[in-house]
Design a protein around this motif. Structure first.
Motif, mmCIF file in Angstrom:
data_model
loop_
_atom_site.group_PDB
_atom_site.id
_atom_site.type_symbol
_atom_site.label_atom_id
_atom_site.label_comp_id
_atom_site.label_asym_id
_atom_site.label_seq_id
_atom_site.Cartn_x
_atom_site.Cartn_y
_atom_site.Cartn_z
ATOM 1 N N ASP A 171 0.846 -1.188 0.000
ATOM 2 C CA ASP A 171 0.000 0.000 0.000
ATOM 3 C C ASP A 171 0.882 1.239 0.000
ATOM 4 O OD1 ASP A 171 0.955 0.244 2.607
ATOM 5 O OD2 ASP A 171 -0.922 -0.403 3.532
ATOM 6 N N ALA A 172 0.242 2.405 -0.140
ATOM 7 C CA ALA A 172 0.994 3.650 -0.284
ATOM 8 C C ALA A 172 1.901 3.903 0.923
ATOM 9 C CB ALA A 172 0.031 4.820 -0.485
ATOM 10 N N ARG A 173 1.405 3.625 2.126
ATOM 11 C CA ARG A 173 2.201 3.879 3.329
ATOM 12 C C ARG A 173 3.457 3.022 3.344
ATOM 13 N NH1 ARG A 173 2.893 2.102 8.559
ATOM 14 N NH2 ARG A 173 3.222 3.756 10.111
ATOM 15 N N THR A 174 3.323 1.757 2.927
ATOM 16 C CA THR A 174 4.482 0.869 2.917
ATOM 17 C C THR A 174 5.515 1.321 1.896
ATOM 18 O OG1 THR A 174 3.094 -0.992 3.624
ATOM 19 C CG2 THR A 174 5.236 -1.524 2.657
ATOM 20 N N TRP A 175 5.050 1.728 0.707
ATOM 21 C CA TRP A 175 5.990 2.270 -0.285
ATOM 22 C C TRP A 175 6.769 3.445 0.314
ATOM 23 C CZ3 TRP A 175 7.534 -0.138 -4.443
ATOM 24 C CH2 TRP A 175 6.676 -0.961 -5.177
ATOM 25 N N ALA A 176 6.044 4.307 1.030
ATOM 26 C CA ALA A 176 6.673 5.509 1.583
ATOM 27 C C ALA A 176 7.688 5.190 2.671
ATOM 28 C CB ALA A 176 5.605 6.454 2.130
ATOM 29 N N MET A 177 7.593 4.009 3.285
ATOM 30 C CA MET A 177 8.479 3.647 4.387
ATOM 31 C C MET A 177 9.699 2.829 3.951
ATOM 32 S SD MET A 177 7.115 5.040 7.052
ATOM 33 C CE MET A 177 7.889 4.193 8.433
ATOM 34 N N ILE A 178 9.818 2.532 2.671
ATOM 35 C CA ILE A 178 10.967 1.742 2.214
ATOM 36 C C ILE A 178 12.248 2.552 2.412
ATOM 37 C CG2 ILE A 178 12.071 0.651 0.216
ATOM 38 C CD1 ILE A 178 9.299 0.039 -0.872
ATOM 39 N N PRO A 179 13.249 2.006 3.114
ATOM 40 C CA PRO A 179 14.485 2.753 3.369
ATOM 41 C C PRO A 179 15.275 2.995 2.080
ATOM 42 C CG PRO A 179 14.274 0.841 4.832
ATOM 43 C CD PRO A 179 13.243 0.692 3.777
ATOM 44 N N SER A 180 16.085 4.025 2.095
ATOM 45 C CA SER A 180 16.851 4.388 0.910
ATOM 46 C C SER A 180 17.786 3.258 0.472
ATOM 47 C CB SER A 180 17.665 5.656 1.190
ATOM 48 O OG SER A 180 18.549 5.456 2.279
ATOM 49 N N TRP A 181 18.352 2.529 1.438
ATOM 50 C CA TRP A 181 19.298 1.476 1.064
ATOM 51 C C TRP A 181 18.600 0.296 0.383
ATOM 52 C CZ3 TRP A 181 18.350 2.929 6.137
ATOM 53 C CH2 TRP A 181 17.643 2.022 6.930
ATOM 54 N N GLU A 182 17.303 0.104 0.665
ATOM 55 C CA GLU A 182 16.574 -0.978 -0.008
ATOM 56 C C GLU A 182 16.280 -0.613 -1.469
ATOM 57 O OE1 GLU A 182 16.087 -3.901 0.953
ATOM 58 O OE2 GLU A 182 16.430 -3.819 3.121
ATOM 59 N N TRP A 183 15.993 0.657 -1.723
ATOM 60 C CA TRP A 183 15.874 1.098 -3.115
ATOM 61 C C TRP A 183 17.200 0.851 -3.828
ATOM 62 C CZ3 TRP A 183 11.238 2.151 -4.990
ATOM 63 C CH2 TRP A 183 10.237 2.674 -4.153
ATOM 64 N N HIS A 184 18.282 1.183 -3.166
ATOM 65 C CA HIS A 184 19.609 1.027 -3.755
ATOM 66 C C HIS A 184 19.892 -0.444 -4.068
ATOM 67 C CE1 HIS A 184 23.742 2.408 -4.517
ATOM 68 N NE2 HIS A 184 24.126 1.268 -3.978
ATOM 69 N N LYS A 185 19.565 -1.328 -3.129
ATOM 70 C CA LYS A 185 19.792 -2.765 -3.338
ATOM 71 C C LYS A 185 18.968 -3.297 -4.497
ATOM 72 C CE LYS A 185 19.593 -5.270 0.404
ATOM 73 N NZ LYS A 185 19.216 -5.705 1.774
ATOM 74 N N ALA A 186 17.795 -2.686 -4.748
ATOM 75 C CA ALA A 186 16.952 -3.100 -5.874
ATOM 76 C C ALA A 186 17.403 -2.472 -7.196
ATOM 77 C CB ALA A 186 15.498 -2.738 -5.595
ATOM 78 N N GLY A 187 18.441 -1.627 -7.135
ATOM 79 C CA GLY A 187 18.951 -1.008 -8.347
ATOM 80 C C GLY A 187 18.188 0.223 -8.780
#
Length: 329
Positions: A188-204
């Protein structure tokens, strides 16, 4: 309504308005629907698949399509299969009724293929060979917006990998008998908003794309309103978000709104494909592509779908985009 819902254990077939909602993995609702004309489920539903291992979409060997999504009523799983000249659908989860109510629109009932008038022999022949092509409409904007943002300025393999990793890590298992399929519902939108920056980085996913997604999910409700807007207004609503431009809005509204005229501008390959098919110009620019598509004003997205289905795709002679891997940095 032509279709019906029925609880699994009920003998009578009840109107869908009266059917009880499915709230667990065991119970489900069903609906049968007769399309108004030829319908090719693969052609209609394939734009929803984000790569062969998309955790939200599966096609099984028997020709059945599975879709896991987050509806306004909650998570839901939809299974769709052709049965002669009818379509049978089953749905699980809190979003089951919503999914079955939207089945005709999803399968192109709101689309009007007869509005397309071919002005090129190639498109006339392709439409004749593909009578089951209809433009789907999910009615869900953010669901198509986020993977479209992930696909900005990267290879499809990179985007598909990011989508797959993020859905599996932050989504939830889809309702219904989906364990063997590995289906997941997007966060959901709240969960997307809570994803840490390093997890975005790990996903490329670079900061530009992740920041665009974060800006979008903060106004998710406002963006969902675009699903009922005319194309120009819906496009303007999406492009108010910094980082969302014509390419991303078109790719989104093609799916959420069934927008027949939402032509994808700014694509790495499409101008050359259209130019090659309609004018033997494999180096066409966006401007030249739009000029070639002028006779199809109002139906330009359908025209490009037919071109892509025609088989007249230029041979790639130039260098391909080099995949990146920021996760390794």
């Amino acid at each position: 309504m032509a279709g019906r819902f029925a609880p699994r254990t009920a003998l009578p077939v009840l109107p869908y308005q009266a059917a009880p909602a499915a709230r667990d993995d065991e119970s489900f609702l069903t609906r049968e629907w007769t399309p108004p004309g030829p319908l090719d489920l693969r052609l209609v539903l394939s734009p929803l698949r984000r790569g062969p291992a998309d955790p939200t979409f599966r096609m099984t060997a028997d020709g059945t399509f599975w879709r896991a999504t987050r509806t306004p009523e909650g998570p839901g799983t939809l299974r769709v299969a052709a049965r002669g000249d009818r379509v049978r659908a089953e749905a699980w989860g809190p979003g089951a009724e919503w999914l079955l109510a939207g089945l005709p629109a999803l399968l192109g009932a709101d689309d009007d293929p007869d509005a397309f008038v071919p002005h090129h022999r190639l498109l006339a022949a392709t439409r004749h060979r593909r009578p089951g092509l209809r433009l789907l409409r999910t009615g869900l904007v953010v669901e198509s917006l986020i993977p479209s943002i992930l696909e900005q300025k990267v290879t499809t393999d990179e985007a598909y990998r990011a989508w797959r990793l993020l859905i599996r890590r932050y989504g939830t298992p889809a309702p219904g008998p989906t364990a063997t399929l590995g289906l997941h519902v997007m966060p959901d939108a709240r969960t997307w908003a809570m994803i840490p920056s390093w997890e975005w980085h790990k996903a490329g996913v670079d900061t530009k794309r992740s920041s665009t997604i974060l800006r979008a999910v903060r106004v998710a409700r406002r963006l969902e309103e675009a699903s009922t807007m005319p194309l120009a207004e819906a496009t303007a609503r999406l492009e108010l978000i910094p980082g969302i431009g014509p390419w991303t809005s078109a790719e989104t509204l093609q799916r959420s709104n069934g927008a027949a005229d939402a032509v994808t501008v700014g694509d790495y390959h499409l101008p050359g494909i259209v130019g090659h098919a309609l004018a033997d110009n494999r180096h066409a620019t966006d401007e030249e592509m739009l000029t070639l598509l002028t006779p199809y004003e109002g139906q330009r997205h359908r025209a490009t779908r037919l071109i892509l289905l025609s088989g007249r795709i230029r041979e790639r002679r130039g260098p391909r985009m080099t995949p990146g891997n920021i996760a390794a940095l």
